[in-house]
Design an enzyme around this catalytic site. Structure first.
Site, short mmCIF file in Angstrom:
data_model
loop_
_atom_site.label_atom_id
_atom_site.label_comp_id
_atom_site.label_asym_id
_atom_site.label_seq_id
_atom_site.Cartn_x
_atom_site.Cartn_y
_atom_site.Cartn_z
N HIS A 158 0.81 -1.22 0.00
CA HIS A 158 0.00 0.00 0.00
C HIS A 158 0.84 1.27 0.00
O HIS A 158 0.41 2.32 -0.49
CB HIS A 158 -0.95 -0.02 1.20
CG HIS A 158 -2.06 -1.02 1.07
ND1 HIS A 158 -3.16 -0.82 0.28
CD2 HIS A 158 -2.20 -2.26 1.61
CE1 HIS A 158 -3.96 -1.86 0.34
NE2 HIS A 158 -3.40 -2.77 1.14
N GLU A 198 -8.35 5.14 -6.23
CA GLU A 198 -7.46 5.45 -7.35
C GLU A 198 -8.17 6.24 -8.44
O GLU A 198 -7.69 6.34 -9.57
CB GLU A 198 -6.89 4.15 -7.93
CG GLU A 198 -7.90 3.26 -8.64
CD GLU A 198 -8.64 2.32 -7.72
OE1 GLU A 198 -9.16 1.32 -8.22
OE2 GLU A 198 -8.71 2.58 -6.49
#
Length: 428
Positions: A318, A348
């Site tokens: 991450h 995203e």
């Protein structure tokens, strides 16, 4: 006293009338002999003089006035007095004298010589005024000014033309201002005296009632920085000019303003990328798709999604995923125009609002972003691509309806193999 009475009869009034006038005068009057030999002994004193000194007339008659002097009597003034008496010239001075009970008082007096027909000085007449209350008031004013000087908040006083008549030390340090300077010259915003007067008094219209009001002004600090001051403004009548002055007592709220701005920014900003967050972006989009705006400056919206982002997180972690999001955000910011808005829509996904597409096709603007991202090298993953959906709102279309069409275009770009730009289908 016979010589004095002969002199007084020259004005064609009986001596008793003249004495009655002097007796009723508010000013203290004392008449002495003109002779240095008897030390200018007292020959007459009116009730005002007796009240000022505390002596009776019998206690003064035949005595010099030197017993009114004491420790705080200015010797230089007394020396000047003696010199004037010897010369027979007019004297005026002020110093401390002492009453019968030893109480000090501050007196101003003048002395004039009375001459006989051949020019000899026969008497001296002194008119005196007790200035103790005035001096005390002046002392209080000086003390008050000293207090104002040490107060840490800026204090200014201006006339009707907004010229500074007083500024305490805090104001001078904050604004590098001085007496005579105009208030407008220490403001960040350029405005005339008339404009600032309107601004000041407009703020004071409601709830003023002649008492005062508050106004926040942005000042130019002595270091050149911007300082926000919350002024408590109070009008005060100037007895000397008949005009209305203004007293401004300020409080530096720059830190408070900065905190408010930071809180406001935090409420609008995505912590990871520094872009607008979804909440603010949605409000911005709502305001921009109003019909009036669209007619004058048409807009377009692009929805942008990083391709295969889940696999990036799964493969690299991450932390690298966050780096990729930040990198794509920076690339988008560098590619769009200055007036366009970039929003992190979530995860995203990004949203770009193109504010004016009257001279350029929206798909072209959107595809520039796709190409820029695809050609940007990233440290850990080498590079990523994005899929883009773009569309323009119709008159009367709601923002959520527009977003549905743009999202559908985004999914179509994904279905075409990703790293594509698709234009939204026209609505009904």
């Amino acid at each position: 006293m016979a010589n004095l009475e002969r002199h007084m009869t020259k004005v064609h009034l009986r001596p008793e009338v003249l004495y009655a006038v002097v007796d009723q005068m508010w000013n203290a009057v004392v008449i002495t002999s003109g002779s240095k030999a008897d030390h200018y002994a007292v020959q007459y004193a009116n009730p005002a003089f007796l009240g000022m000194t505390g002596y009776t007339l019998d206690e003064l008659l035949g005595r010099p006035l030197t017993h009114l002097q004491g420790p705080d009597t200015d010797q230089a003034v007394i020396d000047e007095l003696k010199l004037c008496l010897e010369r027979g010239s007019f004297f005026e001075g002020q110093t401390f004298n002492y009453k019968k009970g030893g109480e000090r008082y501050f007196v101003r007096w003048n002395i004039s010589a009375i001459r006989n027909d051949i020019g000899e000085i026969v008497n001296y007449v002194s008119v005196q005024t007790d200035l103790s209350e005035l001096r005390a008031s002046q002392g209080r004013n000086l003390l008050l000014e000293e207090v104002l000087q040490v107060i840490p908040d800026p204090i200014l006083m201006t006339n009707e033309g907004l010229e500074i008549g007083f500024c305490n030390l805090a104001a001078r340090n904050l604004f590098d201002c001085h007496v005579g300077q105009n208030l407008t010259s220490i403001l960040v915003q350029t405005m005339s005296v008339a404009q600032l007067r309107v601004a000041l008094h407009e703020n004071g219209k409601e709830g003023n009632n002649g008492v005062g009001w508050r106004v926040v002004l942005e000042h130019r600090g002595s270091s050149g920085s911007s300082i926000f001051i919350d002024h408590s403004v109070r009008p005060v009548s100037n007895e000397a000019t008949g005009a209305q002055d203004l007293i401004l007592v300020g409080k530096d709220i720059s830190n408070h303003i900065e905190r408010e701005e930071n809180l406001s920014k935090e409420a609008k900003t995505d912590a990871l990328t520094g872009l607008f967050n979804r909440g603010h972006g949605e409000e911005l989009l709502k305001s921009l798709i109003q019909g009036k705006v669209l007619k004058t400056s048409p807009i377009a919206v692009a929805s942008i999604d990083i391709d295969h982002f889940k696999s990036i997180n799964d493969t690299y972690g991450h932390s690298v995923g966050d780096d990729v999001i930040r990198s794509v955000a920076n690339t988008i910011l560098k590619t769009v125009r200055l007036n366009d808005h970039v929003i992190r829509w979530g995860g995203e996904e990004f949203l770009v609002i193109f504010t004016d597409v009257s001279s350029i096709r929206p798909p072209l603007l959107a595809d520039r972003i796709r190409v820029a991202v695809a050609t940007t090298e990233l440290p850990a993953v080498g590079g990523v691509t994005v899929s883009v959906g773009v569309g323009t709102p119709h008159i009367g279309e709601k923002h959520d309806e527009l977003l549905k069409r743009v999202d559908a275009a985004l999914y179509e770009a994904k279905a075409r193999g990703r790293n594509n730009t698709c234009q939204a289908a026209e609505g009904p």
